[in-house]
Each structure stands twice: as C-alpha cells, then as structure tokens.
Design an enzyme around this catalytic site. Structure first.
Site, mmCIF file in Angstrom:
data_model
loop_
_atom_site.group_PDB
_atom_site.id
_atom_site.type_symbol
_atom_site.label_atom_id
_atom_site.label_comp_id
_atom_site.label_asym_id
_atom_site.label_seq_id
_atom_site.Cartn_x
_atom_site.Cartn_y
_atom_site.Cartn_z
ATOM 1 N N LYS A 15 -27.723 48.414 38.569
ATOM 2 C CA LYS A 15 -26.384 48.155 38.133
ATOM 3 C C LYS A 15 -25.848 47.196 38.953
ATOM 4 C CE LYS A 15 -25.254 52.568 39.213
ATOM 5 N NZ LYS A 15 -26.438 53.280 39.657
ATOM 6 N N ARG A 91 -18.733 59.158 38.033
ATOM 7 C CA ARG A 91 -20.264 59.540 38.182
ATOM 8 C C ARG A 91 -20.290 60.938 37.859
ATOM 9 N NH1 ARG A 91 -22.543 56.104 42.023
ATOM 10 N NH2 ARG A 91 -24.512 56.603 42.671
ATOM 11 N N ARG A 130 -35.547 47.829 48.145
ATOM 12 C CA ARG A 130 -34.202 47.675 48.652
ATOM 13 C C ARG A 130 -34.002 48.369 49.973
ATOM 14 N NH1 ARG A 130 -29.336 50.279 45.068
ATOM 15 N NH2 ARG A 130 -29.750 51.992 46.230
ATOM 16 N N ARG A 132 -32.356 50.653 51.682
ATOM 17 C CA ARG A 132 -31.083 51.034 52.078
ATOM 18 C C ARG A 132 -31.019 52.144 52.848
ATOM 19 N NH1 ARG A 132 -26.751 50.960 47.571
ATOM 20 N NH2 ARG A 132 -27.134 53.250 47.826
ATOM 21 N N ARG A 143 -30.496 62.184 45.081
ATOM 22 C CA ARG A 143 -29.619 61.678 44.396
ATOM 23 C C ARG A 143 -30.032 61.508 42.775
ATOM 24 N NH1 ARG A 143 -30.090 56.599 47.718
ATOM 25 N NH2 ARG A 143 -29.413 55.294 45.825
HETATM 26 P P1 ADP Z 1 -26.843 53.881 43.635
HETATM 27 O O1 ADP Z 1 -26.185 53.679 42.496
HETATM 28 O O2 ADP Z 1 -27.804 52.802 44.001
HETATM 29 O O3 ADP Z 1 -26.989 55.268 44.076
HETATM 30 P P2 ADP Z 1 -24.387 53.474 45.274
HETATM 31 O O4 ADP Z 1 -24.042 52.540 45.987
HETATM 32 O O5 ADP Z 1 -23.519 53.643 43.695
HETATM 33 O O6 ADP Z 1 -25.589 53.609 45.155
HETATM 34 O O7 ADP Z 1 -23.850 54.772 45.730
HETATM 35 C C1 ADP Z 1 -24.250 55.391 46.990
HETATM 36 C C2 ADP Z 1 -23.592 56.677 47.112
HETATM 37 O O8 ADP Z 1 -22.094 56.814 47.193
HETATM 38 C C3 ADP Z 1 -23.749 57.778 46.396
HETATM 39 O O9 ADP Z 1 -25.142 58.539 46.642
HETATM 40 C C4 ADP Z 1 -22.600 58.872 46.678
HETATM 41 O O10 ADP Z 1 -22.720 59.517 47.849
HETATM 42 C C5 ADP Z 1 -21.438 58.049 46.874
HETATM 43 N N1 ADP Z 1 -20.637 57.423 45.735
HETATM 44 C C6 ADP Z 1 -20.699 56.284 45.114
HETATM 45 N N2 ADP Z 1 -20.057 56.439 43.950
HETATM 46 C C7 ADP Z 1 -19.744 57.536 43.837
HETATM 47 C C8 ADP Z 1 -18.895 58.205 42.886
HETATM 48 N N3 ADP Z 1 -18.257 57.915 41.927
HETATM 49 N N4 ADP Z 1 -18.349 59.605 43.145
HETATM 50 C C9 ADP Z 1 -18.651 60.172 44.244
HETATM 51 N N5 ADP Z 1 -19.625 59.899 45.368
HETATM 52 C C10 ADP Z 1 -20.082 58.542 45.160
#
Ligand code: ADP
Length: 186
Positions: A15, A91, A130, A132, A143
C-alpha cells in the site's frame, strides 16, 4: 468537492509503495495512518505514547483516537485542493462508517477503494525485507489475524457501494500501478 482513493490490504501488500507513486504522479495527498502514528511516537506526544503500546503488540489503536486523528488530516486545505489517498485507514467497519459521515460534512468523495491482494508467501517476504520494529514474526502474525477479523469486513462495506476495485499486488511495482490506474479510469 475533492476526490480521493482508499488503499486497503494486509500488512506488507504494498500500500505504501503504491500510495507514494499515486502521490508523485497524480499529486494526491498521502495520508498513512501508520506513518502518522510513527511520527507521533517519534515526537513523544501523548497520542504517540498511547499508540505505541498497541502498535508494538500488532493490535489496532482504539477507533475513537484513530478516527479523530484522521478526520483532522482530512480537514486541511491541501486535501481539499489536491485530493487524497487513505492508506491504512479505515481499518474497521466502525472507522469506515465514521468516514462516510465525515465525507458528507467535508464535501469529499471517493474515486475508488483499491483492494490490494497477494499470497501469504509474498507478504511474509516483503515484510522480512522491510524489517520495521513491528515486523517480527509474532507481531506480523497478530497483524494478519487482525486484518482478517477487523479489516476484511471493511471491504464488504465498500463492495455494496459500487466503488470496490480489486488489484493483484503479486506483480512488479509498475504493473500493480498501471492496474490501479486502469481501474480508476485513466
Ligand atoms: P501495515 O499496513 O504495514 O501493517 P501500518 O503502518 O499501516 O502498517 O500500521 C502499523 C500499525 O499502526 C498497525 O499495526 C496498528 O497498530 C496501527 N494502525 C495503523 N492504522 C490504524 C487504524 N486505521 N486503526 C487502528 N490502528 C492503526
């Protein structure tokens, strides 16, 4: 009226990469909930401290906090002028419903909801590359489970609205991008 795109898909599906290309080539404002949380953590704000506890465990940050944070970003003049890409938000169905309400209030509309898919092997490989802090195997597993339980229903939410656009992300970055362009209608 300003228009934007939602990018939805499991962690590691690409994404962020596609959002960056859409920003470069279409001038849309990239709103990544994960990046915004990480910036809050880096600046040691109260929000950052709170979010970190959830992120480190691979859990979702509570809806109320997340919705308020994203609504604030959507309200800017930059978004109104250039349009937006939402990456990582909504999400949960609760977040999607809140966004529906905000769109009405803010005079924003959706060009499409692009759902990126890839095999589990591809996803695990991309996350390993990645590397992270929250990409260790146990957190990734959590996740992916959260995605299946909380985020997959969001896709159903948009299917009913006729703006759902599935794209296979198991191909080169450029090919994924051209498929996205095609399904957005140019
Ligand atoms: P990825 O999509 O690669 O898992 P993100 O950077 O989008 O990583 O998200 C990392 C973390 O941030 C998620 O695992 C969650 O804990 C938090 N997070 C991100 N977006 C949301 C959201 N819309 N609602 C709740 N938590 C979120």
């Amino acid at each position: 009226m300003s228009a934007g795109i939602i990018l939805i898909g499991p962690p590691g599906v690409g994404k962020g990469t596609q959002a960056q290309l859409l920003t470069e080539r279409r001038g849309l404002v990239h709103l990544s909930s994960g990046d915004i949380f990480r910036a809050e953590i880096a600046s040691q704000s109260d929000l950052g401290r709170l979010a970190k506890r959830y992120i480190d465990e691979g859990r979702l940050v509570p809806n109320g906090i997340t919705i308020e944070m994203m609504a604030k970003r959507l309200r800017t003049g930059e978004v109104r002028r250039n349009g937006f890409i939402l990456d990582g938000f909504p999400r949960t169905v609760r977040q999607a419903e809140a966004l529906d309400d905000d769109f009405g209030d803010l005079d924003l509309t959706l060009m499409g909801v692009v759902s990126l898919t890839a095999s589990d092997d591809t996803i695990l490989q991309r996350l390993a590359e990645r590397g992270r802090a929250d990409d260790d195997i146990e957190t990734v597993r959590r996740r992916l489970q959260v995605f299946r339980e909380e985020t997959a229903p969001v896709i159903e939410h948009y299917k009913g609205k006729g703006i759902y656009r599935p794209v296979n992300s198991d191909q080169t970055i450029e090919n994924v991008f051209s498929d996205i362009e095609e399904c957005l209608g140019q």
